[in-house]
Write an enzyme that holds these catalytic residues in place. Structure first.
Site, PDB file in Angstrom:
ATOM      1  CE  LYS A 188     -29.373 -14.172  -2.776  1.00  0.00           C
ATOM      2  NZ  LYS A 188     -28.737 -12.922  -3.217  1.00  0.00           N
ATOM      3  CB  SER A 386     -28.631  -9.562  -3.719  1.00  0.00           C
ATOM      4  OG  SER A 386     -29.680 -10.516  -3.792  1.00  0.00           O
TER       5      SER A 386
END
Length: 589
Positions: A188, A386
């Site tokens: 991430k 996401s």
């Protein structure tokens, strides 16, 4: 003082008169546009569908008033695909002419157009391409043509794909700004530009896979269509043949002929059996798409979810008309489709890098409820990562393009600390009064305490667990398996299918056909949602636009490719607390 009031009065009157004149001009322009929109374009016999591979490309056909007034030439994938499908069956269309340019489409959109062109060729009608300059994506599309032509002084800019990311930590250190970052997942990496000065190993690995996978797909397709080996095509890219003489492109079998624009027109006229003095009947993608009056059978709703996922809409203006997915608005729209008995199935076209985790959860809930009442299929565009994957997870079936960027199952949060800038460099001190020890938590002049950092990380951890649970439920996976695939890892659509994060590869047509199958429909038509904003509301938005929006537009023009990096910095100071967003904003060359 008398002169001051005189000058002030004159300025106020001038501004008032200018506003009235601008309003009248806009109303006249609006009337003209409304009259034009009511007229259905006619298609002449022996016409050519002209597809201009130039400018920006959005998925859905909702051109704003500000775009119309500025004369923006942005196209829509919806129109292009509809027009190609019509060209295949419409007896008045003799062929398709691809005109290459600087095309602002993402790889998945280009892939979908390519597939539509391949389907069109079944009709036996001709397809030719011409350009002054081809880049990798426009040449990929041109390779589907029967013949490829180039201006004698033109370029085939064939050099592979490269991407860059902008990193701001050295600058932030100099001016005394620090970002406190809290995340889940080693991949991430959305916040890396704010806290690093280079790519992490994980970010480099997944970015390389995206770039290399996209390039390999282009090379394999061009190799097949042009009968040139992949090794040779890569050798051409290594040599940067784009700087060579145009005659070499024909020698390398990349193009079939070198023609000036007037000679290309003569070529098209010959194909149509026209004399030199005759005009070429031609029609644009939007014109041909607007002739479709489809209403037979049951309705399948196609809902376009395009742009950043946000909690609330920001004002649209003449110089700021980007797409966004507003959580509450989309949830309300989907609830309406659930209640509409005339809608038998819903296809949600997701083209989003994600955004607010809170808004993503609200949309997830609406799609979950919708799927209880009628089939829901997700068609992934260029990005469904996401938050874009979050809202896709509850669908009955997920379809992606091979080069779709998806996955990125992870959450992060960030807060800005300006204490060093304000106190150490500008000499501005802040003093506080508070009732409890964390009353001023989040203030940008107070460094976070260890306790506050712990609280923020715990909040991010909860968001991550919730995200993973939504994926586990939607994809019928264990939490342990989701964790293996999560960590913020971004996947190409072709890889996501192997990992069972998506069910099949294909475009919007494949998704619509699947929705019809799930709803047991024998005959159907599609209706696009959401519709364009009311023209009056657009007018009000237009006249309420601020100077800041104007400056933002000028900044876009000046910064070019680097505008995205600037916007990332700007968003980082105002985004909601938890973000489910694509790990990077990559500039591809």
């Amino acid at each position: 003082m008398k002169e001051f009031f005189k000058m002030t009065g004159a300025t106020v009157v001038g501004l008032f008169v200018f506003t009235i004149v601008a309003f009248l001009i806009a109303m006249m322009t609006l009337s003209g546009m409304m009259a034009a929109s009511e007229a259905t374009p006619s298609v002449q016999k022996n016409s050519v569908l002209v597809l201009k591979l130039d400018g920006s490309l959005s998925d859905h056909g909702t051109t704003s008033l500000s775009d119309e007034l500025q004369g923006n030439t942005s196209q829509t994938l919806e129109d292009i695909l509809t027009a190609i499908k019509q060209a295949k069956t419409n007896d008045k269309i003799a062929g398709i002419y691809l005109e290459g340019g600087s095309f602002g489409a993402d790889p998945a959109q280009v892939e979908e157009i390519y597939d539509a062109l391949q389907d069109y060729k079944i009709s036996g009608k001709w397809l030719v391409a011409y350009a002054d300059s081809y880049n990798a994506f426009t040449y990929y599309l041109a390779s589907a043509a029967d013949k490829i032509y180039l201006n004698p002084q033109g370029v085939v800019d064939w050099h592979g794909l490269g991407g860059k990311m902008m990193y701001f930590k050295p600058l932030l250190d100099k001016i005394g700004i620090k970002f406190n970052v809290f995340k889940c997942g080693k991949y991430k990496s959305a916040t890396e530009p704010l806290i690093n000065d280079h790519m992490s190993d994980e970010a480099r690995a997944q970015t390389t896979r995206f770039i290399q996978g996209t390039w390999d797909k282009i090379v394999a397709t061009v190799s097949k269509n042009r009968k040139i080996s992949a090794d040779t095509l890569n050798a051409y890219a290594d040599r940067y043949i784009g700087v060579e003489d145009a005659k070499n492109f024909q020698k390398y079998h990349l193009v079939d002929g070198l023609l000036y624009a007037d000679q290309m027109k003569a070529n098209i006229k010959k194909r149509l059996g026209l004399d030199n003095d005759d005009m070429i009947p031609q029609v644009s993608a939007s014109d041909l798409a607007s002739t479709v009056k489809e209403s037979k059978g049951d309705e399948i709703a196609v809902y376009y979810a395009e742009g950043e996922i946000v909690d609330e809409a920001s004002p649209q203006s003449m110089f700021n008309s980007g797409s966004m997915i507003v959580g509450k608005d989309m949830a309300d729209d989907l609830n309406g489709l659930a209640d509409d008995d005339g809608v038998k199935a819903v296809v949600i076209r997701v083209d989003s890098p994600g955004g607010s985790a809170y808004a993503s959860e609200q949309i997830w809930h609406a799609i979950k409820n919708l799927a209880k009442r009628k089939p829901v299929v997700v068609s992934m565009g260029g990005y469904a990562a996401s938050g874009g994957y979050y809202i896709s997870a509850p669908a009955d079936y997920i379809i992606a393009e091979p080069t779709t960027l998806t996955g990125s199952i992870g959450i992060y949060g960030a807060s800005i600390d300006r204490s060093k800038l304000m106190t150490g460099k500008l000499g501005i001190n802040a003093d506080y009064v508070q009732t409890n020890r964390n009353s001023t938590m989040g203030d940008d002049m107070a460094p976070m305490t260890v306790e506050q950092e712990s609280l923020m990380q715990a909040s991010v951890n909860r968001g991550y667990r919730l995200f993973k649970s939504r994926v586990a439920e939607g994809r019928a996976m264990t939490m342990d398996r989701v964790e293996e695939l999560a960590q913020g890892h971004v996947y190409l659509g072709m890889d996501a299918k192997k990992l069972k994060l998506v069910d099949a590869l294909g475009g919007l047509d494949v998704a619509v056909a699947k929705a019809a199958e799930l709803a047991s429909l024998s005959e159907w038509h599609t209706v696009s949602y959401p519709g364009a904003e009311d023209m009056f509301d657009q007018m009000m938005d237009l006249f309420s636009s601020s100077t800041g929006s104007y400056l933002d537009g000028q900044l876009r023009a000046v910064l070019g490719d680097d505008y995205g990096a600037y916007m990332m910095m700007r968003r980082a100071t105002s985004m909601s607390r938890l973000q489910a967003r694509l790990p990077y904003e990559l500039i591809i060359k």
